[in-house]
Design a protein around this motif. Structure first.
Motif, PDB file in Angstrom:
ATOM      1  N   TYR A 299      30.473  -1.510  60.045  1.00  0.00           N
ATOM      2  CA  TYR A 299      30.983  -1.462  61.436  1.00  0.00           C
ATOM      3  C   TYR A 299      30.737  -0.063  62.001  1.00  0.00           C
ATOM      4  O   TYR A 299      30.234   0.104  63.108  1.00  0.00           O
ATOM      5  CB  TYR A 299      32.470  -1.809  61.408  1.00  0.00           C
TER       6      TYR A 299
ATOM      7  N   GLN B  40      26.619 -10.385  64.213  1.00  0.00           N
ATOM      8  CA  GLN B  40      27.635  -9.517  63.627  1.00  0.00           C
ATOM      9  C   GLN B  40      28.314  -8.653  64.695  1.00  0.00           C
ATOM     10  O   GLN B  40      29.530  -8.449  64.663  1.00  0.00           O
ATOM     11  CB  GLN B  40      27.000  -8.638  62.539  1.00  0.00           C
TER      12      GLN B  40
ATOM     13  N   ARG C 217      30.820 -10.808  66.311  1.00  0.00           N
ATOM     14  CA  ARG C 217      31.942 -11.069  65.395  1.00  0.00           C
ATOM     15  C   ARG C 217      32.913  -9.889  65.388  1.00  0.00           C
ATOM     16  O   ARG C 217      34.130 -10.053  65.324  1.00  0.00           O
ATOM     17  CB  ARG C 217      31.375 -11.327  63.979  1.00  0.00           C
ATOM     18  N   TRP C 218      32.360  -8.673  65.471  1.00  0.00           N
ATOM     19  CA  TRP C 218      33.197  -7.470  65.444  1.00  0.00           C
ATOM     20  C   TRP C 218      33.746  -7.104  66.820  1.00  0.00           C
ATOM     21  O   TRP C 218      34.398  -6.066  66.960  1.00  0.00           O
ATOM     22  CB  TRP C 218      32.366  -6.285  64.924  1.00  0.00           C
TER      23      TRP C 218
ATOM     24  N   HIS D  63      21.042  -8.062  65.338  1.00  0.00           N
ATOM     25  CA  HIS D  63      22.389  -7.480  65.307  1.00  0.00           C
ATOM     26  C   HIS D  63      23.437  -8.283  66.069  1.00  0.00           C
ATOM     27  O   HIS D  63      24.625  -7.981  65.984  1.00  0.00           O
ATOM     28  CB  HIS D  63      22.364  -6.065  65.894  1.00  0.00           C
TER      29      HIS D  63
ATOM     30  N   ARG E  36      30.677 -17.607  62.835  1.00  0.00           N
ATOM     31  CA  ARG E  36      31.058 -16.328  62.264  1.00  0.00           C
ATOM     32  C   ARG E  36      30.321 -16.045  60.971  1.00  0.00           C
ATOM     33  O   ARG E  36      30.466 -16.784  60.004  1.00  0.00           O
ATOM     34  CB  ARG E  36      32.554 -16.312  61.982  1.00  0.00           C
TER      35      ARG E  36
END
Ligand code: BYC
Length: 340
Positions: A56, A236, A239-240, A233, A17
């Motif tokens: 985000y 991340q 992770r989102w 990308h 993460r």
């Protein structure tokens, strides 16, 4: 086909993460960030009115608008073949497919608009060449077999990538993808069926199919994006909960699902290194030409200029339709106001 063999747990890719890029400015923001993180960790959905980190929001606008542009530009290679379809049945199917793609673009522009971006801005970015869209649409569709192969392989790759997006953490994107995937599944099957028919035809038809497969195979593998190690990308995005499965894993799933389909069809996939690896439980495949991919992504593929010019012309030619629709809506509003 692909939709039925898909089962990968959500937590893949969440192990490494990345830490938050910057410290929240205020305590209130820190609380909102904590709430957001907790919802993401619990696999909950983020909705348009919820607080979300700016990064985000930006990532979603980038990905969803690129996706919408891909659907809209994706109408062009097939749109060219509507008037040349070999039968009324094939023409009706192709018209329906191209219309579906226009519809997907519209759902996706609407999903991006919920993040506070305007359709005009997104279209301006596409038409000026600033925005990206899928590399695959910058290659020419040379004969009727290409229509079948686009359905089978291009839509097949698209479904593989898009099924996990139905579980994306952003609600409007995830919901749009449910319908998109159902329609893509039909697109993939109609392409495969058209090829099965050609393969039962003459030697010349079988040769056309093989030639189309040879030209599209490697481009379809590149559609999944750069290798995980070179994908800025991915970490991340995963992770989102925007991306659920990495570029390389999806590519591998696509190869594994497609090899048996090619065998049934009776075509050879143009890769001498393609072979089953018992130890990995997957097919090994050869090296993708990433230089060629980046050339195309950066505007120098064989059809980039033509696709963009056609798209801009279609938009300009449609100006009167947009004006007429606005004038009609205005009239309706005035009538409603008078009646009230
Ligand atoms: N083509 O860090 P990465 C369809 C860009 S159409 C062009 O891996 P990310 C259909 C990427 O945007 C299917 N560019 O990025 C329609 C990024 O550039 P920026 C379209 C590509 O976002 C009609 C940079 O490379 N599907 O269904 O984590 C007929 C680094 O990549 C490509 C979607 O759009 C590419 N192939 O992952 C038939 C699905 N690959 O933004 C079919 C939604 C990568 O930094 N999108 N790039 O300038 C996604 O799932 C992800 O955005 C991607 C890339 C997997 C494509």
């Amino acid at each position: 086909m692909y939709t039925q063999s898909f089962s990968v747990p959500d937590d893949e890719g969440k192990t490494a993460r990345p830490t938050a890029a910057s410290r929240p400015a205020s305590e209130r923001e820190a609380a909102l960030q904590a709430q957001f993180d907790a919802r993401i960790d619990a696999d909950g959905r983020i909705e348009p009115r919820d607080w979300m980190p700016e990064a985000y929001r930006k990532t979603l606008v980038r990905q969803i608008s690129q996706h919408a542009h891909s659907e809209i530009v994706g109408m062009l290679p097939e749109g060219n073949w509507i008037s040349r379809a070999p039968s009324l049945k094939r023409k009706a199917i192709l018209i329906a497919k191209v219309q579906d793609e226009g519809g997907h673009g519209l759902y996706l522009y609407s999903a991006a608009e919920t993040l506070g971006t305007s359709r005009e801005d997104m279209l301006e970015a596409l038409h000026s060449g600033r925005a990206k869209y899928s590399s695959i649409f910058n290659y020419p569709a040379l004969n009727w077999a290409d229509m079948g192969v686009i359905g089978w392989l291009v839509d097949g790759a698209a479904i593989m990538n898009q099924i996990p997006l139905c579980r994306c953490s952003y609600g409007p994107y995830a919901r749009a993808m449910v319908r998109v995937c159902k329609e893509e599944s039909f697109h993939q099957r109609q392409g495969y069926e058209a090829l099965l028919v050609m393969m039962k035809g003459t030697q010349a038809q079988r040769d056309m199919v093989q030639d189309a497969v040879n030209r599209w195979w490697w481009k379809c593998l590149a559609m999944f994006g750069p290798p995980d190690a070179d994908s800025p990308h991915s970490a991340q995005g995963m992770r989102w909960g925007i991306k659920r499965i990495s570029n390389d894993e999806l590519r591998q799933k696509f190869v594994d699902a497609t090899v048996p389909q090619a065998q049934v069809l009776g075509v050879t996939l143009p890769d001498p290194d393609l072979k089953w690896n018992e130890a990995r439980g997957h097919y090994d495949y050869g090296a993708i030409d990433w230089d060629e991919f980046w050339q195309t992504v950066n505007g120098h593929g064989p059809m980039n200029k033509e696709r963009l010019a056609t798209r801009v012309k279609a938009h300009d030619d449609g100006a009167w339709v947009r004006e007429a629709a606005l004038a009609h809506a205005d009239k309706q509003q005035q009538r409603a106001r008078k009646a009230a």
